[in-house]
Design an enzyme around this catalytic site. Sequence first.
Site, PDB file in Angstrom:
ATOM      1  N   GLN A  35      -6.229  -2.784  -5.720  1.00 60.02           N
ATOM      2  CA  GLN A  35      -6.797  -1.650  -4.802  1.00 60.02           C
ATOM      3  C   GLN A  35      -7.623  -0.712  -5.409  1.00 60.02           C
ATOM      4  O   GLN A  35      -7.296  -0.326  -6.567  1.00 60.02           O
ATOM      5  CB  GLN A  35      -5.543  -1.152  -3.971  1.00 60.02           C
ATOM      6  CG  GLN A  35      -6.082   0.051  -2.856  1.00 60.02           C
ATOM      7  CD  GLN A  35      -4.820   0.384  -2.098  1.00 60.02           C
ATOM      8  OE1 GLN A  35      -3.594   0.183  -2.651  1.00 60.02           O
ATOM      9  NE2 GLN A  35      -4.946   0.582  -1.037  1.00 60.02           N
ATOM     10  N   ASP A  50       0.707  -1.033  -0.025  1.00 60.98           N
ATOM     11  CA  ASP A  50      -0.020  -0.017   0.188  1.00 60.98           C
ATOM     12  C   ASP A  50       0.919   1.319   0.199  1.00 60.98           C
ATOM     13  O   ASP A  50       0.399   2.401   0.058  1.00 60.98           O
ATOM     14  CB  ASP A  50      -1.010   0.090   1.256  1.00 60.98           C
ATOM     15  CG  ASP A  50      -2.174   0.797   1.228  1.00 60.98           C
ATOM     16  OD1 ASP A  50      -2.763   0.767  -0.031  1.00 60.98           O
ATOM     17  OD2 ASP A  50      -2.482   1.430   1.906  1.00 60.98           O
ATOM     18  N   SER A  88      -7.620   5.120   0.655  1.00 61.17           N
ATOM     19  CA  SER A  88      -7.955   3.784   0.176  1.00 61.17           C
ATOM     20  C   SER A  88      -9.345   3.478   0.552  1.00 61.17           C
ATOM     21  O   SER A  88      -9.951   3.755   1.769  1.00 61.17           O
ATOM     22  CB  SER A  88      -7.301   2.992   0.893  1.00 61.17           C
ATOM     23  OG  SER A  88      -5.721   3.011   0.467  1.00 61.17           O
TER      24      SER A  88
END
Length: 511
Positions: free
Chosen positions: A492, A400, A420
């Site tokens: 993601q 991430d 996110s």
Amino acid sequence: MLIIETTGATVRRTGRSTDCHLDFKLRLVHASSTNRTNPSMAEARTESWTGKRIVVSPVEVTNFLGSIPLLQQLPGTSIQKIAEVVEPLQFGKGEVLLREGTPEDGLYFLWKGEVEVSIPNSMGSHTLGLLKSGDYFGYASAELIKNLNKSDVTAISEVICFVLRNENAHLLSSVSIWAQQPDESEVALLERILELETLEVDLYKGYTKPDYPSFGGNVYGGQLLGQCKLQALAAASKSVDPALLVHSLHAYFLLTGDERMPIIYKVERTRNGHTFATRQVSAIQKGRVIFTMYASFQRSMEGFEHQESMPNVPTPDQLLSQDELRKRYFSDPRIPLKKREKWAGGKPTKSSPLDVKEVDPIDEVSKEALPPWQSVWMKSKGKLTDDPALHRCAAVYASDWTFLATAKRPHRTVPIQLLSLDHSMWFHKPFRADEWLLFVVTFDFTSRLRALDLDGIGMTIQQSSPRASNGRGSVYGHFFNQNGELVMSASQEGLMRKLQKSDRSVAKSKL
């Protein structure tokens, strides 16, 4: 009939000592009779035996102990060591395993059969409840002065127990959930970030300490994934047999975390199986769920295999670190002198837990639009403990770090807010997160893969951002190790909108 449910044991830690004391706890679930005596059982246990030593396959011992919630919270190596030193003892029906008033002699893990817990009295005995396979009882203490057993434990069928004696009680205590480290200063920062405080079985507390990366008061998304078995995934990993490793996870970020507050991680054991296990983890702050994740774990097995070929990019020793790139701006003539002097004299930044080297560094002065791909080498700073579960948690944290930022590369002329929304990962092969990882970002993923070929060490991570629309950006990635094996994949999606002056770092819904 009185039914008792075991709720586990408590471990007392004092500083870095290995002293521990386990208190067996019982919780009353149902009782049709709250006061029962059993004279016949009292007659059957007029004598006690120490049990008969038997031989049990090491695999069976390890598999059984790996299913005990108390032991799952320990480092995986501790369970292996416990499996090596426990005594397999067999008891016949009516034999007394523990006698009230006698010194504690170890912790008993009940593998097969049933036992009765009772307190002797003048009429025979007062039964407290029955224990079955998977329960544990007794005490294990490294202290010189032993406590006394507070009840009788008697076999009501043929019983087999694995007994951990007092001399091995130190195996029930550890400095961290990953290993017994002698000195915290020797532990990698990433491993410390992904550490948890155990509150009780399936309930953990995580912190953001002063030396951890800070993002304007918000808890970093990767830290939530890592902190939640490393911390969310860390918590989940500490609720399964260590022989089962995470093979996939799907997470949703619901509210922005506040780094000033601890985070509580609650694990729900959704499914238990020999080959697969599923866990749900909720991260809670100020009474609200800020993050939720499902993780699936699998025991290693043989199967069909195929994969994409590994690409080739410059090796890390041919590239500059982020600190070296930052220092170059101090002498960049395109930047006003006063601004350069301000940067050079600014406060030192907090230490990053990752070594990062960009293959195609972004020119921070230029606002030129860039294609939605990038190549970044990264690895943990410092060696991580040799626990496969830890390395998977660390990789989740690292994934991430630059992943979602790929989506804003084509839109560098305006300030963009990225948050996110969700994160999914699939783990294909074992790997180490303290060896170089490479993010190779490409828009046309398939053609880019075919045009590149690996020539170096570490792990290659293929990333792409094929689409941004409706206020959201999506990214995809693939991870290769130094042997050319595809070891992990990720995707993601995040909120992607123009940054407004009114935006504040407060815990609010991202929807």
